[in-house]
Design a protein around this motif. Sequence first.
Motif, mmCIF file in Angstrom:
data_model
loop_
_atom_site.group_PDB
_atom_site.id
_atom_site.type_symbol
_atom_site.label_atom_id
_atom_site.label_comp_id
_atom_site.label_asym_id
_atom_site.label_seq_id
_atom_site.Cartn_x
_atom_site.Cartn_y
_atom_site.Cartn_z
ATOM 1 N N TRP A 1 0.214 5.160 -7.075
ATOM 2 C CA TRP A 1 -0.923 4.754 -6.249
ATOM 3 C C TRP A 1 -0.619 3.425 -5.550
ATOM 4 O O TRP A 1 0.294 2.689 -5.946
ATOM 5 N N PRO A 2 -1.359 3.105 -4.466
ATOM 6 C CA PRO A 2 -1.152 1.828 -3.774
ATOM 7 C C PRO A 2 -1.274 0.647 -4.725
ATOM 8 O O PRO A 2 -2.179 0.600 -5.565
ATOM 9 N N ASN B 1 0.809 -1.217 0.000
ATOM 10 C CA ASN B 1 0.000 0.000 0.000
ATOM 11 C C ASN B 1 0.846 1.272 0.000
ATOM 12 O O ASN B 1 0.305 2.362 -0.119
ATOM 13 N N ASP B 2 2.154 1.145 0.157
ATOM 14 C CA ASP B 2 3.018 2.322 0.105
ATOM 15 C C ASP B 2 3.425 2.648 -1.335
ATOM 16 O O ASP B 2 4.429 3.311 -1.565
ATOM 17 N N CYS B 3 2.610 2.154 -2.288
ATOM 18 C CA CYS B 3 2.800 2.436 -3.721
ATOM 19 C C CYS B 3 4.034 1.748 -4.280
ATOM 20 O O CYS B 3 4.619 2.220 -5.278
ATOM 21 N N SER B 4 4.419 0.634 -3.699
ATOM 22 C CA SER B 4 5.653 -0.028 -4.117
ATOM 23 C C SER B 4 5.448 -1.491 -4.480
ATOM 24 O O SER B 4 4.555 -2.168 -3.963
ATOM 25 N N ASN C 1 -6.395 2.584 -8.732
ATOM 26 C CA ASN C 1 -6.437 3.393 -9.941
ATOM 27 C C ASN C 1 -7.314 2.672 -10.952
ATOM 28 O O ASN C 1 -7.354 1.441 -10.973
ATOM 29 N N ARG D 1 8.392 1.944 -7.834
ATOM 30 C CA ARG D 1 7.381 2.794 -7.202
ATOM 31 C C ARG D 1 6.350 3.251 -8.235
ATOM 32 O O ARG D 1 6.678 3.464 -9.405
#
Length: 436
Positions: free
Chosen positions: A266-267, A244-247, A286, A263
């Motif tokens: 979005w999450p 969820n940290d967009c990674s 997204n 990266r």
Amino acid sequence: MAEEEGVIGNMADEMDGGEYYGVIDGGEAEPEDYDMATKVTDTSAEQARRGKDIQGIPWDRLNTTREKYRRTRLEQYKNYENIPSSGDVIDKECKQMDKGGNYYEFQHNTRLVKPTILHFQLRNLVWATSKHDVYLMSNYSVMHWTPLSCSLSEVLNFSGHVAPNEKHPGSLLEGFTQTQISTLAVKENLLVAGGFQGEVTCKRLDKRGVSFCTRTTLDDNSITNAIDIYDSLSGGRHFMASNNDCSLREFDVEKFQISNHFRFPWPVNHTSMSPDCRLVTVVGDNLDGLLVDSRNGKVISTLVGHLDYSFATAWNPDGVTFATGNQDKTCRVWDTRKLSSAIAVLKGNLGAVRSIRFSSDGQFMAVAEPADFVHIYSTKVNYKKRQEIDFFGEISGVSLSPDDESIFIGVWDRTYASLLQYSKRHTYSYLDSCLW
């Protein structure tokens, strides 16, 4: 990912934020009926052929019929959406593919197994490494079910302290305590569990103890949403963690080191590696998904068509087609040779597509809704025919055995929590000729 909501159905167990009730304990049966229901544990294929409900639900003792209750569920089940009315748009514009496929038949249901779900949007908690070995989450425990002997055993318990017994750079030797497991992946002898605080725990099933523990990020919103295990281009085993940290982080299993870290804006809710390990499908919070280069994370194509956030992806073993599952109640199939639009849009009954699995031979694709329905599509007829597996309860996960002979479905419900098993149908024409 969105925060958990309240009640979205009335035939499941408890989730954070709301309380669920089953058919039996929802006030529609007498106490003795409830007692009887909880004592009956298994349903065999023979019993089902004689008319017993596959889940052991005593419809003749309830104040409703199965048909009426099914209609009620279809009318009242609330699909969770991040984009308002995304499912309503699909209902108006998209038709379901024809039923009539008969690819897998009911084999067994056991209520000795109690699958559970921690987060209502994450449903990848059942994995079969063979038709005789199934791994699943049950509360804090990873459990192993052996259908052949109907035996259940605990593999790993996260309720207490879990620490690695191997030393690897970056591994948290102090381990974790009371890890809330949000996602799971098992392939051959490797088990990887992801947690609510970005934890990743790795265990080799042929060895004692835990090999590796790490926290991928210290972000406040760090939940591990999905794990994908695969053999890399170099031949070594790797896995990807979607967070969820967009990674998206790729780990080398031999040394348990990060080999790539990509990266996104979005999450990331789910990712999967292509069979040739050159492409990665990436979906998250997204509307559009991405197809990226596995070596550098460069976006190769944007996947346009879904109307909400996606939580599932899967590759056909042919390496050409792949699928994405979305909260707009559709599974979309894509062809890498023509990515301008999906080649098939497959609509569900109740809600979001939360889990997708292709068979090892690429002939079938299993699509799981959040509850009640798993659809099996034939790829040989361009996904235009499907088998509908119909039951009651939230789905914790769906998995095909590597030989494609069995499909397992985790059902989460206060009374009827169970593991469903279906077996592949075969036509033995040589037996027919002998009979003649």
